[in-house]
Design a protein around this motif. Structure first.
Motif, PDB file in Angstrom:
ATOM      1  N   ASP A  62       0.817  -1.207   0.000  1.00 39.41           N
ATOM      2  CA  ASP A  62       0.000   0.000   0.000  1.00 39.41           C
ATOM      3  C   ASP A  62       0.854   1.262   0.000  1.00 39.41           C
ATOM      4  N   ASP A  63       2.148   1.115   0.304  1.00 39.92           N
ATOM      5  CA  ASP A  63       3.065   2.242   0.280  1.00 39.92           C
ATOM      6  C   ASP A  63       4.000   2.185  -0.927  1.00 39.92           C
ATOM      7  N   VAL A  64       3.581   1.462  -1.944  1.00 40.55           N
ATOM      8  CA  VAL A  64       4.299   1.406  -3.223  1.00 40.55           C
ATOM      9  C   VAL A  64       3.395   2.034  -4.284  1.00 40.55           C
ATOM     10  N   ALA A  65       3.953   2.877  -5.124  1.00 40.74           N
ATOM     11  CA  ALA A  65       3.153   3.467  -6.205  1.00 40.74           C
ATOM     12  C   ALA A  65       2.479   2.360  -7.010  1.00 40.74           C
ATOM     13  N   PRO A  66       1.156   2.376  -7.139  1.00 39.29           N
ATOM     14  CA  PRO A  66       0.449   1.301  -7.848  1.00 39.29           C
ATOM     15  C   PRO A  66       0.980   1.043  -9.249  1.00 39.29           C
ATOM     16  N   VAL A  67       1.516   2.077  -9.883  1.00 40.69           N
ATOM     17  CA  VAL A  67       2.006   1.914 -11.252  1.00 40.69           C
ATOM     18  C   VAL A  67       3.153   0.914 -11.332  1.00 40.69           C
ATOM     19  N   LEU A  68       3.858   0.683 -10.237  1.00 42.74           N
ATOM     20  CA  LEU A  68       4.944  -0.302 -10.277  1.00 42.74           C
ATOM     21  C   LEU A  68       4.377  -1.715 -10.405  1.00 42.74           C
ATOM     22  N   VAL A 103      11.765  -3.130  -3.602  1.00 40.81           N
ATOM     23  CA  VAL A 103      11.485  -1.911  -4.355  1.00 40.81           C
ATOM     24  C   VAL A 103      11.864  -0.643  -3.595  1.00 40.81           C
ATOM     25  N   GLU A 104      11.747  -0.639  -2.265  1.00 41.88           N
ATOM     26  CA  GLU A 104      12.083   0.583  -1.523  1.00 41.88           C
ATOM     27  C   GLU A 104      13.575   0.887  -1.629  1.00 41.88           C
ATOM     28  N   ALA A 105      14.402  -0.127  -1.399  1.00 42.98           N
ATOM     29  CA  ALA A 105      15.846   0.077  -1.529  1.00 42.98           C
ATOM     30  C   ALA A 105      16.209   0.443  -2.965  1.00 42.98           C
ATOM     31  N   ALA A 106      15.533  -0.179  -3.939  1.00 44.97           N
ATOM     32  CA  ALA A 106      15.814   0.101  -5.349  1.00 44.97           C
ATOM     33  C   ALA A 106      15.439   1.534  -5.724  1.00 44.97           C
ATOM     34  N   ALA A 107      14.257   1.973  -5.281  1.00 46.17           N
ATOM     35  CA  ALA A 107      13.818   3.330  -5.593  1.00 46.17           C
ATOM     36  C   ALA A 107      14.761   4.362  -4.979  1.00 46.17           C
ATOM     37  N   VAL A 160      14.188   8.407  -4.411  1.00 44.41           N
ATOM     38  CA  VAL A 160      12.824   8.655  -3.944  1.00 44.41           C
ATOM     39  C   VAL A 160      12.318   7.403  -3.248  1.00 44.41           C
ATOM     40  N   SER A 161      11.237   7.535  -2.505  1.00 42.85           N
ATOM     41  CA  SER A 161      10.617   6.359  -1.889  1.00 42.85           C
ATOM     42  C   SER A 161       9.811   5.616  -2.944  1.00 42.85           C
ATOM     43  N   ALA A 162       9.486   4.368  -2.653  1.00 37.66           N
ATOM     44  CA  ALA A 162       8.697   3.573  -3.585  1.00 37.66           C
ATOM     45  C   ALA A 162       7.323   4.188  -3.843  1.00 37.66           C
ATOM     46  N   LYS A 163       6.824   4.909  -2.855  1.00 33.98           N
ATOM     47  CA  LYS A 163       5.507   5.533  -2.991  1.00 33.98           C
ATOM     48  C   LYS A 163       5.520   6.688  -3.981  1.00 33.98           C
ATOM     49  N   LYS A 164       6.694   7.274  -4.198  1.00 35.44           N
ATOM     50  CA  LYS A 164       6.816   8.453  -5.050  1.00 35.44           C
ATOM     51  C   LYS A 164       7.288   8.130  -6.469  1.00 35.44           C
ATOM     52  N   LEU A 165       7.411   6.856  -6.798  1.00 40.43           N
ATOM     53  CA  LEU A 165       7.878   6.495  -8.136  1.00 40.43           C
ATOM     54  C   LEU A 165       6.933   7.022  -9.214  1.00 40.43           C
ATOM     55  N   THR A 166       7.511   7.568 -10.268  1.00 40.01           N
ATOM     56  CA  THR A 166       6.722   8.022 -11.411  1.00 40.01           C
ATOM     57  C   THR A 166       6.480   6.836 -12.348  1.00 40.01           C
ATOM     58  N   PRO A 167       5.523   6.960 -13.266  1.00 39.85           N
ATOM     59  CA  PRO A 167       5.324   5.875 -14.241  1.00 39.85           C
ATOM     60  C   PRO A 167       6.596   5.535 -15.017  1.00 39.85           C
ATOM     61  N   ARG A 168       7.398   6.539 -15.363  1.00 35.21           N
ATOM     62  CA  ARG A 168       8.638   6.285 -16.098  1.00 35.21           C
ATOM     63  C   ARG A 168       9.646   5.534 -15.239  1.00 35.21           C
ATOM     64  N   LEU A 176      12.477   0.474 -13.665  1.00 34.87           N
ATOM     65  CA  LEU A 176      12.767  -0.559 -12.671  1.00 34.87           C
ATOM     66  C   LEU A 176      12.281  -1.925 -13.152  1.00 34.87           C
ATOM     67  N   THR A 177      11.128  -1.941 -13.782  1.00 39.40           N
ATOM     68  CA  THR A 177      10.554  -3.205 -14.250  1.00 39.40           C
ATOM     69  C   THR A 177      11.419  -3.867 -15.312  1.00 39.40           C
ATOM     70  N   VAL A 178      11.884  -3.096 -16.290  1.00 37.21           N
ATOM     71  CA  VAL A 178      12.660  -3.702 -17.374  1.00 37.21           C
ATOM     72  C   VAL A 178      14.056  -4.111 -16.912  1.00 37.21           C
ATOM     73  N   ALA A 179      14.476  -3.649 -15.740  1.00 44.52           N
ATOM     74  CA  ALA A 179      15.766  -4.075 -15.184  1.00 44.52           C
ATOM     75  C   ALA A 179      15.664  -5.430 -14.494  1.00 44.52           C
ATOM     76  N   LEU A 180      14.455  -5.862 -14.138  1.00 39.52           N
ATOM     77  CA  LEU A 180      14.271  -7.084 -13.344  1.00 39.52           C
ATOM     78  C   LEU A 180      14.872  -8.353 -13.961  1.00 39.52           C
ATOM     79  N   PRO A 181      14.738  -8.581 -15.268  1.00 40.65           N
ATOM     80  CA  PRO A 181      15.290  -9.832 -15.802  1.00 40.65           C
ATOM     81  C   PRO A 181      16.811  -9.949 -15.680  1.00 40.65           C
ATOM     82  N   ASN A 182      17.511  -8.830 -15.581  1.00 38.47           N
ATOM     83  CA  ASN A 182      18.973  -8.867 -15.479  1.00 38.47           C
ATOM     84  C   ASN A 182      19.454  -7.688 -14.631  1.00 38.47           C
ATOM     85  N   PRO A 183      19.164  -7.711 -13.333  1.00 33.42           N
ATOM     86  CA  PRO A 183      19.428  -6.539 -12.489  1.00 33.42           C
ATOM     87  C   PRO A 183      20.906  -6.224 -12.270  1.00 33.42           C
ATOM     88  N   ILE A 184      21.778  -7.186 -12.518  1.00 39.85           N
ATOM     89  CA  ILE A 184      23.202  -6.934 -12.327  1.00 39.85           C
ATOM     90  C   ILE A 184      23.758  -6.074 -13.455  1.00 39.85           C
TER      91      ILE A 184
END
Length: 235
Positions: free
Chosen positions: A68-74, A171-175, A181-189, A194-202
């Protein structure tokens, strides 16, 4: 060999077989029990990768945050990129799985068919790397996990244990790390990057995305903006 000695050897062998079977059963029960323990929202599970970092004294950055404290768009971006049928399947997207099998039988290159639930149980209970054995364990665990755990809780756990860089989990540490910014403040961009980095985050840095990663992020961002009923289970 004397008869008594043979009997002793066979008896010892049976003892070790029984002990081995008991150990295997206990290992198999661990994820089944932990799944129930992870139901309450005040419990904050950690992944096997996080355990490895602790065991090797590398440490990690993870700051648990309620969904509930993560931007829904994530969540919307992750579903539309990773698992479009997340809200409707029961742990495994059988349609996607059949398509992958058909491609493999036809000799074509295959894509991943892991659902968010499958990735969650892998991160919680199993190990990384391509392996038929791991996949064979992952699939029944995903069905069980989905049957026990509400979809919104699955997404909450996934977002808090996913790796977003060396020693960066959740997601909080990543944001904070990538965008300040906090995860709650993430913009759609930012959510899309962050999403497209997930398959290969290194190798993929969402804060320093190249042209290719930016193009994929734009596609994910558009899909997330039109997610509609596909994301109803996490809203």
């Amino acid at each position: 060999m004397a008869p008594r000695r043979k009997a002793n050897t066979r008896g010892l062998f049976r003892v070790w077989i029984r002990r081995g079977m008991t150990a295997l059963v206990c290992i198999a029960l661990v994820p089944l029990v932990l799944t129930f323990l992870y139901l309450p929202p005040f419990l904050h599970p950690i992944s096997t990768l996080m355990l490895k970092d602790l065991a090797t004294f590398q440490g990690y950055d993870r700051r648990w945050v309620s969904i509930d404290d993560v931007a829904p768009v994530l969540s919307h971006s992750v579903i539309m990129s990773e698992d479009g049928q997340f809200c409707s399947h029961r742990g495994i997207d059988w349609g996607e799985m059949r398509a992958v099998i058909d491609d493999a039988l036809a000799g074509e290159s295959t894509r991943g068919a892991s659902t968010i639930t499958m990735q969650t149980v892998k991160n919680l209970f199993l190990w990384n790397g391509r392996s038929i054995i791991r996949k064979g364990l992952e699939m029944p665990l995903a069905v069980y996990f989905d049957a026990v755990m509400p979809k919104k809780r699955i997404m909450e756990i996934y977002l808090n244990i996913a790796e977003w860089g060396p020693g960066i989990y959740g997601v909080e540490a990543a944001a904070q790390h990538h965008f300040g910014v906090s995860a709650k403040k993430l913009t759609p961009r930012q959510a899309a990057l962050l999403t497209v980095a997930l398959p290969n985050p290194i190798d993929r840095n969402p804060a320093k995305a190249g042209p290719g990663l930016k193009r994929v992020a734009s596609i994910v961002q558009r899909r997330a903006s039109r997610a509609g009923g596909y994301v109803s289970c996490v809203d």
